[in-house]
Write a protein that holds these residues in place. Structure first.
Motif, PDB file in Angstrom:
ATOM      1  N   VAL A 129       0.839  -1.199   0.000  1.00  0.00           N
ATOM      2  CA  VAL A 129       0.000   0.000   0.000  1.00  0.00           C
ATOM      3  C   VAL A 129       0.876   1.251   0.000  1.00  0.00           C
ATOM      4  CG1 VAL A 129      -1.926   1.188   1.121  1.00  0.00           C
ATOM      5  CG2 VAL A 129      -1.731  -1.294   1.301  1.00  0.00           C
ATOM      6  N   MET A 130       1.981   1.223   0.727  1.00  0.00           N
ATOM      7  CA  MET A 130       2.906   2.362   0.740  1.00  0.00           C
ATOM      8  C   MET A 130       3.475   2.632  -0.644  1.00  0.00           C
ATOM      9  SD  MET A 130       5.186   2.214   4.208  1.00  0.00           S
ATOM     10  CE  MET A 130       4.483   2.768   5.779  1.00  0.00           C
ATOM     11  N   ARG A 131       3.720   1.564  -1.388  1.00  0.00           N
ATOM     12  CA  ARG A 131       4.343   1.730  -2.699  1.00  0.00           C
ATOM     13  C   ARG A 131       3.394   2.335  -3.733  1.00  0.00           C
ATOM     14  NH1 ARG A 131       7.797  -4.010  -2.923  1.00  0.00           N
ATOM     15  NH2 ARG A 131       9.647  -3.189  -1.859  1.00  0.00           N
ATOM     16  N   LEU A 132       2.108   2.371  -3.446  1.00  0.00           N
ATOM     17  CA  LEU A 132       1.135   2.885  -4.415  1.00  0.00           C
ATOM     18  C   LEU A 132       1.383   4.343  -4.776  1.00  0.00           C
ATOM     19  CD1 LEU A 132      -2.200   1.350  -3.027  1.00  0.00           C
ATOM     20  CD2 LEU A 132      -0.932   0.632  -5.058  1.00  0.00           C
ATOM     21  N   SER A 133       1.785   5.144  -3.790  1.00  0.00           N
ATOM     22  CA  SER A 133       1.940   6.577  -4.028  1.00  0.00           C
ATOM     23  C   SER A 133       3.216   6.905  -4.782  1.00  0.00           C
ATOM     24  CB  SER A 133       1.946   7.335  -2.695  1.00  0.00           C
ATOM     25  OG  SER A 133       3.131   7.061  -1.970  1.00  0.00           O
ATOM     26  N   GLY A 134       4.199   6.004  -4.732  1.00  0.00           N
ATOM     27  CA  GLY A 134       5.479   6.275  -5.358  1.00  0.00           C
ATOM     28  C   GLY A 134       6.308   7.295  -4.606  1.00  0.00           C
ATOM     29  N   GLN A 135       5.872   7.635  -3.386  1.00  0.00           N
ATOM     30  CA  GLN A 135       6.556   8.661  -2.597  1.00  0.00           C
ATOM     31  C   GLN A 135       7.223   8.096  -1.341  1.00  0.00           C
ATOM     32  OE1 GLN A 135       3.706  11.797  -1.870  1.00  0.00           O
ATOM     33  NE2 GLN A 135       3.299  12.104  -4.047  1.00  0.00           N
ATOM     34  N   GLY A 136       7.331   6.787  -1.273  1.00  0.00           N
ATOM     35  CA  GLY A 136       7.985   6.174  -0.137  1.00  0.00           C
ATOM     36  C   GLY A 136       7.122   6.156   1.103  1.00  0.00           C
ATOM     37  N   GLY A 137       7.763   5.990   2.244  1.00  0.00           N
ATOM     38  CA  GLY A 137       7.023   5.928   3.492  1.00  0.00           C
ATOM     39  C   GLY A 137       7.975   5.639   4.640  1.00  0.00           C
ATOM     40  N   SER A 138       7.410   5.560   5.829  1.00  0.00           N
ATOM     41  CA  SER A 138       8.207   5.310   7.025  1.00  0.00           C
ATOM     42  C   SER A 138       7.545   4.226   7.861  1.00  0.00           C
ATOM     43  CB  SER A 138       8.348   6.589   7.855  1.00  0.00           C
ATOM     44  OG  SER A 138       9.059   6.334   9.052  1.00  0.00           O
ATOM     45  N   ILE A 139       8.290   3.148   8.113  1.00  0.00           N
ATOM     46  CA  ILE A 139       7.825   2.084   8.995  1.00  0.00           C
ATOM     47  C   ILE A 139       8.606   2.194  10.301  1.00  0.00           C
ATOM     48  CG2 ILE A 139       7.728  -0.407   9.373  1.00  0.00           C
ATOM     49  CD1 ILE A 139       7.412  -0.739   6.348  1.00  0.00           C
ATOM     50  N   ILE A 140       7.871   2.234  11.407  1.00  0.00           N
ATOM     51  CA  ILE A 140       8.478   2.377  12.725  1.00  0.00           C
ATOM     52  C   ILE A 140       8.030   1.192  13.569  1.00  0.00           C
ATOM     53  CG2 ILE A 140       8.648   3.834  14.775  1.00  0.00           C
ATOM     54  CD1 ILE A 140       7.559   6.070  12.556  1.00  0.00           C
ATOM     55  N   ASN A 141       8.977   0.324  13.881  1.00  0.00           N
ATOM     56  CA  ASN A 141       8.675  -0.878  14.654  1.00  0.00           C
ATOM     57  C   ASN A 141       9.051  -0.659  16.114  1.00  0.00           C
ATOM     58  OD1 ASN A 141       7.797  -2.296  12.364  1.00  0.00           O
ATOM     59  ND2 ASN A 141       9.876  -2.947  11.874  1.00  0.00           N
ATOM     60  N   MET A 142       8.097  -0.892  17.017  1.00  0.00           N
ATOM     61  CA  MET A 142       8.332  -0.650  18.430  1.00  0.00           C
ATOM     62  C   MET A 142       9.044  -1.846  19.049  1.00  0.00           C
ATOM     63  SD  MET A 142       7.910   1.999  20.314  1.00  0.00           S
ATOM     64  CE  MET A 142       6.643   2.849  19.337  1.00  0.00           C
ATOM     65  N   SER A 143      10.313  -1.667  19.354  1.00  0.00           N
ATOM     66  CA  SER A 143      11.070  -2.674  20.077  1.00  0.00           C
ATOM     67  C   SER A 143      11.104  -2.249  21.544  1.00  0.00           C
ATOM     68  CB  SER A 143      12.483  -2.823  19.485  1.00  0.00           C
ATOM     69  OG  SER A 143      13.216  -3.825  20.147  1.00  0.00           O
ATOM     70  N   SER A 144      12.264  -2.307  22.174  1.00  0.00           N
ATOM     71  CA  SER A 144      12.378  -2.005  23.599  1.00  0.00           C
ATOM     72  C   SER A 144      13.848  -2.001  23.976  1.00  0.00           C
ATOM     73  CB  SER A 144      11.633  -3.070  24.413  1.00  0.00           C
ATOM     74  OG  SER A 144      11.917  -2.974  25.796  1.00  0.00           O
TER      75      SER A 144
END
Length: 266
Positions: A129-144
């Motif tokens: 879904v992020m790739r649809l815009s062609g503008q990239g995106g940011s994934i933030i995974n909550m670790s600890s």
């Protein structure tokens, strides 16, 4: 509001309370359209309504992050409603404490399913879904911090959060290789006043992530263990997430953002 993520669509799992709620509120304040998902339907709906009442844009979806079918539905809903996804905050998680000798296999597997499988599924179904815009995106995974150093009573939790840390780096390299403009980073909170501490410090039911935290217990832990001597709050983490979600961090991927008052340094 300064519009640091204005017009961006953000999905926050486990967004009804704790760090997830803080992230939803902060991103909405900065102009994002926030999609909150959780199993706590009343709290999630209340938060979406509160954000909307303040002039923000938010919606809530019931969502079990361990279910691939549920992820497919959430991704499809975001695509249908917004046509894009710019930010994913993989925040949903639980913490179960106790000796590895006493922990039930079912509890260990439950932590893996929510804390690690949920992150995998989020990445798998959000990137297209992020790739649809062609503008990239940011994934933030909550670790600890528990994903950086071991704890004698948190073997299962450390295993999942350590897994999130290296999974994040691997996906960051995959996206970089694909040149899709998607950045992938992990956040590592320390002692933050959230409901998850009820189960970790034994003040709630095992595996329960819904009761109020015990501030006195966290204050004492922080004074003893944290170099700054105080606990953190969801806003402290949300501000870091906001930076990673914004274009201000455009050159950051595969990184660990540690927000712990110096806890991991000791």
């Amino acid at each position: 509001m300064t519009g640091r993520v204005s017009g961006k669509v953000a999905l926050i799992t486990g967004g009804a309370s704790g760090i997830g709620r803080g992230c939803a509120e902060r991103l909405a304040e900065e102009g994002a359209i926030v999609v909150i998902t959780d199993l706590q339907d009343d709290k999630g709906a209340e938060l979406a309504a509160a954000i909307t009442a303040k002039g923000g844009k938010a919606q809530y979806h019931h969502h079990d992050v361990t279910s691939e079918e549920a992820w497919i539905k959430v991704a499809a809903a975001i695509k249908a409603d917004h046509g894009r996804l710019d930010i994913l905050v993989n925040n949903a998680g639980i913490g179960i404490s106790g000796s590895v000798l006493d922990m039930a296999l079912s509890d260990f597997q439950r932590q893996v399913a929510i804390n690690l499988d949920g992150v995998f599924l989020g990445v798998k179904h959000s990137i297209p879904v992020m790739r649809l815009s062609g503008q990239g995106g940011s994934i933030i995974n909550m670790s600890s911090v528990a994903g950086l150093k071991g704890s004698a009573i948190l073997a299962g939790y450390c295993a999942t959060k350590g897994g999130v840390r290296l999974f994040t780096k691997a996906v960051a390299m995959e996206c970089a290789g694909a040149k899709d403009g998607i950045r992938v980073n992990s956040v590592h909170p320390g002692i933050i006043e959230t409901p998850i501490w009820d189960s970790i410090v034994g003040t709630g039911e095992p595996g329960d992530n819904a009761h109020p935290p015990r501030p006195i217990v966290l204050d004492a832990m922080s004074q003893d263990a944290v170099p700054l001597g105080v606990k953190g709050y969801p806003l402290d983490i949300a501000n870091g997430v906001l930076w990673l979600a914004s274009d201000e961090s455009r050159y950051v991927t595969g990184a660990e953002l540690v927000i712990d008052g110096g806890l991991s340094v000791k």
